[in-house]
Design a protein around this motif. Structure first.
Motif, short mmCIF file in Angstrom:
data_model
loop_
_atom_site.label_atom_id
_atom_site.label_comp_id
_atom_site.label_asym_id
_atom_site.label_seq_id
_atom_site.Cartn_x
_atom_site.Cartn_y
_atom_site.Cartn_z
N ILE A 229 0.84 -1.21 0.00
CA ILE A 229 0.00 0.00 0.00
C ILE A 229 0.87 1.25 0.00
O ILE A 229 0.59 2.22 -0.74
N ALA A 230 1.93 1.25 0.79
CA ALA A 230 2.82 2.42 0.83
C ALA A 230 3.43 2.70 -0.53
O ALA A 230 3.50 3.86 -0.97
N LEU A 231 3.83 1.65 -1.24
CA LEU A 231 4.44 1.84 -2.57
C LEU A 231 3.41 2.25 -3.61
O LEU A 231 3.71 3.05 -4.51
N ILE A 232 2.18 1.74 -3.51
CA ILE A 232 1.12 2.18 -4.43
C ILE A 232 0.84 3.66 -4.21
O ILE A 232 0.69 4.43 -5.17
N LYS A 233 0.79 4.09 -2.96
CA LYS A 233 0.56 5.50 -2.66
C LYS A 233 1.66 6.37 -3.27
O LYS A 233 1.38 7.40 -3.89
N LYS A 234 2.90 5.96 -3.10
CA LYS A 234 4.01 6.74 -3.65
C LYS A 234 3.93 6.78 -5.17
O LYS A 234 4.21 7.82 -5.79
N THR A 238 3.72 10.22 -7.23
CA THR A 238 4.97 10.65 -7.87
C THR A 238 5.04 10.31 -9.35
O THR A 238 6.05 10.61 -10.00
N THR A 239 3.99 9.69 -9.90
CA THR A 239 3.96 9.39 -11.33
C THR A 239 2.59 9.73 -11.90
O THR A 239 1.64 9.99 -11.16
N SER A 240 2.51 9.76 -13.21
CA SER A 240 1.23 9.98 -13.89
C SER A 240 0.70 8.69 -14.49
O SER A 240 -0.16 8.70 -15.38
N LEU A 241 1.20 7.56 -14.02
CA LEU A 241 0.75 6.26 -14.54
C LEU A 241 -0.75 6.07 -14.30
O LEU A 241 -1.29 6.51 -13.28
N SER A 242 -1.40 5.43 -15.25
CA SER A 242 -2.82 5.12 -15.08
C SER A 242 -2.97 4.03 -14.03
O SER A 242 -2.01 3.33 -13.68
N PHE A 243 -4.20 3.86 -13.55
CA PHE A 243 -4.45 2.81 -12.56
C PHE A 243 -4.11 1.43 -13.12
O PHE A 243 -3.58 0.57 -12.41
N GLN A 244 -4.41 1.21 -14.40
CA GLN A 244 -4.10 -0.08 -14.99
C GLN A 244 -2.60 -0.30 -15.09
O GLN A 244 -2.10 -1.41 -14.85
N GLN A 245 -1.86 0.76 -15.41
CA GLN A 245 -0.40 0.64 -15.47
C GLN A 245 0.19 0.33 -14.09
O GLN A 245 1.13 -0.45 -13.98
N ILE A 246 -0.38 0.96 -13.07
CA ILE A 246 0.08 0.68 -11.71
C ILE A 246 -0.28 -0.75 -11.32
O ILE A 246 0.53 -1.45 -10.71
N LEU A 270 -8.66 4.65 -5.14
CA LEU A 270 -7.46 5.15 -5.80
C LEU A 270 -7.67 6.58 -6.29
O LEU A 270 -6.80 7.44 -6.13
N SER A 271 -8.83 6.84 -6.89
CA SER A 271 -9.13 8.18 -7.41
C SER A 271 -9.21 9.19 -6.29
O SER A 271 -8.66 10.31 -6.40
N ASP A 272 -9.87 8.83 -5.20
CA ASP A 272 -10.00 9.77 -4.08
C ASP A 272 -8.63 10.10 -3.50
O ASP A 272 -8.35 11.26 -3.18
N PHE A 273 -7.78 9.09 -3.40
CA PHE A 273 -6.45 9.35 -2.84
C PHE A 273 -5.63 10.26 -3.75
O PHE A 273 -5.03 11.23 -3.29
N ARG A 274 -5.61 9.96 -5.03
CA ARG A 274 -4.82 10.78 -5.96
C ARG A 274 -5.39 12.20 -6.05
O ARG A 274 -4.64 13.18 -6.05
N ASN A 275 -6.71 12.33 -6.10
CA ASN A 275 -7.34 13.66 -6.22
C ASN A 275 -7.10 14.48 -4.96
O ASN A 275 -6.93 15.71 -5.02
N LYS A 276 -7.12 13.83 -3.83
CA LYS A 276 -6.94 14.54 -2.55
C LYS A 276 -5.57 15.18 -2.46
O LYS A 276 -5.40 16.25 -1.87
#
Length: 278
Positions: A229-234, A238-246, A270-276
């Motif tokens: 989870i920590a690495l997904i958050k980072k 820190t990247t513009s990768l799409s959710f599918q790419q991640i 995922l969207s809420d976290f990135r948008n926040k």
């Protein structure tokens, strides 16, 4: 003994002699900056032994195995510890390369002379944390933490490639924890099943559970999931990768499976976290 001040962002500043930590293994969940103000300590960070001496400071990242082996009678450390919500704001503003380099921060690769700027920033951070009524308290704190991170990156990057993980061959709790954590770092994108890690360590799942739960108060599965989870958050920050790419990067079947995993462990989509934190 410890005395500290906690303000609205959840940042804690204080002093401690670390005597109550001697011999205990901790799996850190927050980022902390330390400055040794007197004496010295022998510490272990992810299975590597280090000397922490007076007038040196360093950063300890979240999801790290940390242990204090011994401290001198006059040892004292000033600390500044901040939770993931503050860390996330910093990660959103720096590149993944900078984060990975500062992840290598350990005390004995620095000198007092090399840390003049970092030490000045650390002092400013501590003073600001104790003045929560400042009109731009949060903004200044984030910028100071960013500046400290950039400076620590500059002082750490020449040493980062020289760091090598050590392996252990004995079956003490400490060594099994260190080996387990090393395996998580190596195989987290392939294996999230505790059975794999127990088998690789040549111990039973029950014994691994006993060691992890008994020493760091979480389950082996939580330890694996927290790291992922920590690495997904980072990656989100820190990247513009799409959710599918991640999802592909972390070997989830598809982004919906990763989304369910993330919401279950992080409490938001995922969207809420990135948008926040955009």
């Amino acid at each position: 003994m410890k005395m500290g001040h906690k303000e609205s962002l959840g940042v804690e500043v204080g002093q401690t002699d670390w005597k109550e930590l001697i011999g205990k293994i901790r799996f850190t969940t927050e980022v902390a900056m330390f400055k040794c103000t007197s004496g010295q300590a022998v510490i272990v960070i992810d299975s590597q032994k280090h000397i922490f001496r007076a007038n040196i400071n360093f950063m300890l990242k979240e999801f790290t195995l940390f242990q204090v082996l011994e401290v001198s009678d006059d040892f004292c450390v000033t600390y500044c510890q901040f939770p993931m919500k503050v860390s996330n704001e910093i990660y959103a503003r720096i590149s993944s390369n900078i984060y990975m380099i500062t992840d290598q921060s350990v005390p004995d690769i620095y000198t007092e002379e090399s840390l003049v700027v970092a030490d000045s920033l650390f002092g400013s951070i501590c003073h600001l944390c104790q003045n929560e009524n400042h009109a731009y308290h949060k903004e200044m704190l984030i910028h100071l933490l960013l500046a400290y991170t950039y400076e620590l990156y500059e002082q750490t990057r020449s040493f980062a490639e020289k760091r090598h993980a050590s392996s252990s061959i004995t079956n003490t709790d400490s060594n099994i924890l260190n080996r387990f954590y090393g395996l998580i770092r190596k195989y987290h994108t392939i294996h999230r099943d505790v059975k794999f890690y127990a088998s690789t360590l040549n111990i039973s799942e029950r014994y691994l559970y006993k060691i992890v739960k008994g020493n760091i108060k979480i389950t082996p599965k939580q330890m694996v999931d927290d790291y992922v989870i920590a690495l997904i958050k980072k990656t989100l920050l820190t990247t513009s990768l799409s959710f599918q790419q991640i999802a592909d990067r972390f070997n989830f079947y598809d982004q919906s499976v990763m989304g369910q995993f993330f919401k279950r462990n992080a409490g938001m989509t995922l969207s809420d976290f990135r948008n926040k934190h955009a």
